[in-house]
Each structure stands twice: as C-alpha cells, then as structure tokens.
Motif scaffolding. Structure first.
Motif, PDB file in Angstrom:
ATOM      1  N   THR A  47      10.859 -56.144  29.919  1.00  0.00           N
ATOM      2  CA  THR A  47       9.744 -55.248  30.228  1.00  0.00           C
ATOM      3  C   THR A  47       8.605 -55.441  29.238  1.00  0.00           C
ATOM      4  O   THR A  47       7.426 -55.525  29.620  1.00  0.00           O
ATOM      5  N   ILE A  48       8.954 -55.509  27.948  1.00  0.00           N
ATOM      6  CA  ILE A  48       7.944 -55.747  26.916  1.00  0.00           C
ATOM      7  C   ILE A  48       7.281 -57.107  27.132  1.00  0.00           C
ATOM      8  O   ILE A  48       6.050 -57.229  27.082  1.00  0.00           O
ATOM      9  N   ALA A  49       8.104 -58.118  27.388  1.00  0.00           N
ATOM     10  CA  ALA A  49       7.580 -59.474  27.593  1.00  0.00           C
ATOM     11  C   ALA A  49       6.686 -59.537  28.830  1.00  0.00           C
ATOM     12  O   ALA A  49       5.647 -60.214  28.828  1.00  0.00           O
ATOM     13  N   THR A  79       0.028 -50.061  20.891  1.00  0.00           N
ATOM     14  CA  THR A  79       1.326 -50.429  20.314  1.00  0.00           C
ATOM     15  C   THR A  79       1.817 -49.352  19.345  1.00  0.00           C
ATOM     16  O   THR A  79       3.011 -49.035  19.312  1.00  0.00           O
ATOM     17  N   ALA A  80       0.905 -48.784  18.558  1.00  0.00           N
ATOM     18  CA  ALA A  80       1.298 -47.713  17.638  1.00  0.00           C
ATOM     19  C   ALA A  80       1.807 -46.507  18.419  1.00  0.00           C
ATOM     20  O   ALA A  80       2.829 -45.898  18.062  1.00  0.00           O
ATOM     21  N   GLY A  81       1.079 -46.145  19.496  1.00  0.00           N
ATOM     22  CA  GLY A  81       1.510 -45.027  20.331  1.00  0.00           C
ATOM     23  C   GLY A  81       2.853 -45.295  21.002  1.00  0.00           C
ATOM     24  O   GLY A  81       3.686 -44.387  21.130  1.00  0.00           O
ATOM     25  N   PHE A  96      11.742 -47.343  28.651  1.00  0.00           N
ATOM     26  CA  PHE A  96      11.120 -48.315  29.556  1.00  0.00           C
ATOM     27  C   PHE A  96       9.634 -47.998  29.758  1.00  0.00           C
ATOM     28  O   PHE A  96       8.809 -48.912  29.852  1.00  0.00           O
ATOM     29  N   ILE A  97       9.294 -46.695  29.819  1.00  0.00           N
ATOM     30  CA  ILE A  97       7.890 -46.308  29.973  1.00  0.00           C
ATOM     31  C   ILE A  97       7.064 -46.773  28.768  1.00  0.00           C
ATOM     32  O   ILE A  97       5.992 -47.366  28.914  1.00  0.00           O
ATOM     33  N   PHE A  98       7.586 -46.550  27.554  1.00  0.00           N
ATOM     34  CA  PHE A  98       6.852 -46.919  26.348  1.00  0.00           C
ATOM     35  C   PHE A  98       6.899 -48.424  26.084  1.00  0.00           C
ATOM     36  O   PHE A  98       6.059 -48.944  25.329  1.00  0.00           O
ATOM     37  N   ALA A  99       7.854 -49.126  26.681  1.00  0.00           N
ATOM     38  CA  ALA A  99       7.927 -50.588  26.519  1.00  0.00           C
ATOM     39  C   ALA A  99       6.723 -51.269  27.178  1.00  0.00           C
ATOM     40  O   ALA A  99       6.304 -52.345  26.747  1.00  0.00           O
ATOM     41  N   ILE A 100       6.153 -50.629  28.205  1.00  0.00           N
ATOM     42  CA  ILE A 100       5.021 -51.232  28.932  1.00  0.00           C
ATOM     43  C   ILE A 100       3.778 -51.332  28.039  1.00  0.00           C
ATOM     44  O   ILE A 100       3.220 -52.423  27.873  1.00  0.00           O
ATOM     45  N   PRO A 101       3.297 -50.214  27.438  1.00  0.00           N
ATOM     46  CA  PRO A 101       2.119 -50.360  26.548  1.00  0.00           C
ATOM     47  C   PRO A 101       2.411 -51.177  25.296  1.00  0.00           C
ATOM     48  O   PRO A 101       1.494 -51.805  24.750  1.00  0.00           O
ATOM     49  N   LEU A 102       3.673 -51.203  24.866  1.00  0.00           N
ATOM     50  CA  LEU A 102       4.018 -52.028  23.709  1.00  0.00           C
ATOM     51  C   LEU A 102       3.759 -53.500  24.010  1.00  0.00           C
ATOM     52  O   LEU A 102       3.200 -54.228  23.187  1.00  0.00           O
ATOM     53  N   GLY A 103       4.145 -53.942  25.207  1.00  0.00           N
ATOM     54  CA  GLY A 103       3.908 -55.326  25.611  1.00  0.00           C
ATOM     55  C   GLY A 103       2.451 -55.613  25.912  1.00  0.00           C
ATOM     56  O   GLY A 103       1.905 -56.637  25.496  1.00  0.00           O
ATOM     57  N   LEU A 104       1.787 -54.687  26.624  1.00  0.00           N
ATOM     58  CA  LEU A 104       0.381 -54.884  26.985  1.00  0.00           C
ATOM     59  C   LEU A 104      -0.493 -54.998  25.740  1.00  0.00           C
ATOM     60  O   LEU A 104      -1.373 -55.850  25.665  1.00  0.00           O
ATOM     61  N   GLY A 105      -0.247 -54.150  24.756  1.00  0.00           N
ATOM     62  CA  GLY A 105      -1.042 -54.177  23.532  1.00  0.00           C
ATOM     63  C   GLY A 105      -0.844 -55.446  22.737  1.00  0.00           C
ATOM     64  O   GLY A 105      -1.805 -56.039  22.233  1.00  0.00           O
TER      65      GLY A 105
END
Length: 410
Positions: A47-49, A79-81, A96-105
């Motif tokens: 998901t992050i990838a 990514t900080a959020g 899984f929800i927070f993995a999305i902005p982690l990857g996008l950022g």
C-alpha cells in the motif's frame, strides 16, 4: 544560500529514510496487538509502495505547477501526519488508511528533491544525499528499538519519528519564500551545464514531444527497474540463499547481508569524492561491472568466504549507479523534461523494488533459492546492456552535434 539549502535537503533525505525500515522492525509487536496474520505487513508495504509509485508518476506536473518548495513542504507534512496516525491507529483498518499518505508523500519528495539537486548542484552531492538516506534508514530501527526495548511501545517509536518529521515541516515552512528564489536562479552552474550540453536524444523538436517519447527514456527506465530489483532482491533473499545454499547460520547470514548495505552506504560516501575526478557515465559502467563480478562470485562453486566478498562487491558496485543515473537526467534529456522524467524514473524504481523481489521468491519457491545469484546477475546484466545502448546513442548524438557545429563555423 545554496549551502543553506543543501543542509535542509540533507536533513530531508535523512527524514525520507527514517520511516522506510520502521514497519519491518515494529511488526512483531504490532501483529499480536491488532490480531493480524503475518502477511499483513506485506500488504501494508504494498500500500505504501503503491502510493509512492503513483505520486512519483504525477510528480512532474505537480512540481511544475507548485514548485519544489511547496510540494516538499506539503509532502513532508503528509508523511509526518501519517506517522502520527500510525501512533494513534485504533485498528488495522486505520493503518492501511494512513499508509496511503505515507506513500504519496514519500514519492513526491523523492522525485522533487532528486531533480532539484540534479539541476542545481554537482554530482558528488547526489551521491552523498543518497548516503544520508541510508543514515536515516539505519537510524529508524535504532530509534524504534529504544522504545521497544524499554517500557514504551512501538507507538512511542512512531510518535518520536513523527516529531522529527514535524520539526522538518516547520523548517520547510519558514524557508518557503527562499525556495522560489533559488529555483529561479538561471545562473545556476548545473542549469547552464544542462542547457549547454543538452543531450536531448531526438534533436531540436524534443520540446514538442512527450517526455516518454524521447529516445532513450525507455532504456533509462529499464535500467532503474532492474537496478532496484537487484538491490531489493539482495536485501530480501540474500540471507535465505546463504543459509540454504551456503550452509551459513542465520546469525552469520544476517551479518553478511548487513555488510551488503554497508557497502552501498560507504560506497556512496566514497563515490561523492570520486565524482570530482570521474564522470557519471564512467562510474555507472564501473559499478555495473563490479556488481556483475560480485554476483558471479555467489554462483561459482567457491568456498563460502567468497560469498562475503561477493556481497561486498555487489554493494560497492551498486553504490554509485542510482545517484549517478539520477544526476545525469537533465544532461541526458534537457532541463525542460528532467522533472517529469525524474518522476518516471522514481516510479519505475519503486516498481522494481516492490515487484521483482517477490517474483524471484515465487519462482524460487517452485524451484530452488539457488537461482538467486543467477537472477541478480541477470538483473545487473540487463541494466548494463540498457545503459551501454543509451551511451551509444548519446555518443552518436554528440558526434553529430559536434560535426554540425564545425560545419557551421566553416
């Protein structure tokens, strides 16, 4: 001011590496807490990838519209959020929800800063930046381990990393007005070099072409795909190969794999100094050949000690390739297209590291892990062939350009 920005970019690369190794270190404690199966970590990683690949592909248009400073600020804020979200996550669904902005950022920051450095700074800074990413990736588990081994939980580790990221966000916010000033500096040495030595591979009409249509871009993407496939495969399956084929203990195999990563990190530090004397193209070729020889030592019927030498050689060989290929982007394809092509390169790089190692694992599961060194050697060989074919095109265009220049003088 350029030196001041370098410090910020170096800090950004350290922060970029910090979250990359957290999931693997903390999952053993997260898994029982959420009641998740073991393989869920792989789905989170995917998901992050996936977010990183998507943001890298679209980063060219976004960066062109808003600029590197604003995109880097908002991406680091994301990514900080996301890391703060991991700290508070009440269930697996929220991870899984927070993995999305982690990857996008992460994808937008990576593509934006790589192109910024390629356009405004010398080659040695690119090598050192990626060395500092390794520092961040090393510090992440160290910080997490401090909380896991004490009375705190993995959540406290994510909170600490999030705090470091938010500190960078504040610095980026305060320096936003200065980013535009530096980006608009047309007297940048690297920018002038790029325009003077523009190796746009389809001639004068390149400005009317889409970046993906420029001759040589697909060869570069092929090189990035198989570079990251080789690096990630070494890290993921190297230990299994050493244990099952070379009969090493699990502890010794883990140490030998860590030596591979040390080779990459130290190699990039050394490469930064070497670039002052040797060009990117030569370093890329030398690195590919060294990695190929190192991979050969792994599949030849030699004592296990040669495998350690092989791991070191592959690590040192891979070290200069990635940063040198990134730094060559504006020179190869022109300043106008470099940001978009940089995004493509990062997206394909993440695709290689995400999908090629699992593919190798699937094939090995239905045959033998003994194919590992042959596959790694194959990845490096494909990368070498693609790179040399691109060099041939570049050299031919240089000769044509020089011939036309001489005829105009006459």
């Amino acid at each position: 001011m350029a030196t001041f920005f370098l410090v910020i970019i170096y800090l950004a690369f350290i922060s970029l590496g910090l979250p990359d190794s957290l999931l693997g270190v903390s999952w053993s404690m997260m898994q029982p807490e959420f009641g998740a199966p073991l393989e869920t970590a792989g789905l989170l990683f995917m998901t992050i990838a996936g977010g990183t690949i998507i943001s890298s592909f679209v980063s060219g248009a976004v960066l062109k519209r808003f600029g590197t400073g604003i995109v880097t600020f908002f991406s680091c804020f994301m990514t900080a959020g996301a890391l703060l979200g991991f700290h508070f996550a009440p269930s697996l669904f929220w991870l899984f929800i927070f993995a999305i902005p982690l990857g996008l950022g992460a994808g937008a920051v990576d593509a934006g800063l790589n192109n910024f450095v390629a356009a405004h700074y010398k080659a040695h800074h690119m090598s050192w930046l990626h060395c500092f990413w390794g520092v961040g990736a090393t510090l992440g588990p160290v910080i997490m381990a401090q909380f896991i081994s004490g009375q705190h939980s993995w959540r406290s580790g994510y909170l600490a990393i999030a705090g470091l990221q938010f500190a960078l966000v504040i610095i980026l916010f305060l320096t936003l007005p200065l980013w535009k000033k530096l980006e608009g500096n047309s007297n940048s040495m690297a920018a002038n070099e790029s325009e003077t030595n523009n190796n746009a591979l389809n001639g004068a009409d390149d400005k009317n072409r889409k970046p993906i249509q420029i001759r040589g871009v697909k060869l570069v993407l092929l090189s990035f795909l198989f570079y990251c496939g080789a690096e990630a495969a070494m890290g993921l399956w190297g230990s299994s190969f050493l244990v099952n084929v070379k009969d090493l203990s699990v502890e010794k195999a883990a140490k030998w794999v860590s030596v591979f990563y040390a080779g990459i990190t130290i190699g990039r530090l050394i490469t930064g100094f070497i670039t002052l004397k040797i060009g990117n193209r030569t370093l890329i070729r030398m690195g590919q050949l060294l990695a190929l020889i190192g991979a050969a030592l792994l599949f030849l019927p030699l004592p296990s000690t040669f495998s350690l030498v092989g791991f070191i050689m592959v690590g040192l060989g891979l070290a200069p390739i990635f940063p040198c290929m990134l730094h060559e982007t504006p020179k190869r394809f022109g300043q106008e297209h470099s940001q978009t092509i940089m995004g493509y390169q990062m997206a394909v790089a993440y695709t290689g590291s995400t999908f090629l190692p699992p593919l190798l694992g699937f094939i090995a599961a239905h045959s033998t892990i003994g194919i590992f060194p042959f596959v790694v050697a194959g990845f490096v060989a494909i990368m070498l062939l693609g790179s040399e074919k691109l060099n041939a095109i570049l050299n031919r265009n240089d000769l044509i350009r020089e011939k036309n220049k001489n005829s105009n003088v006459i």
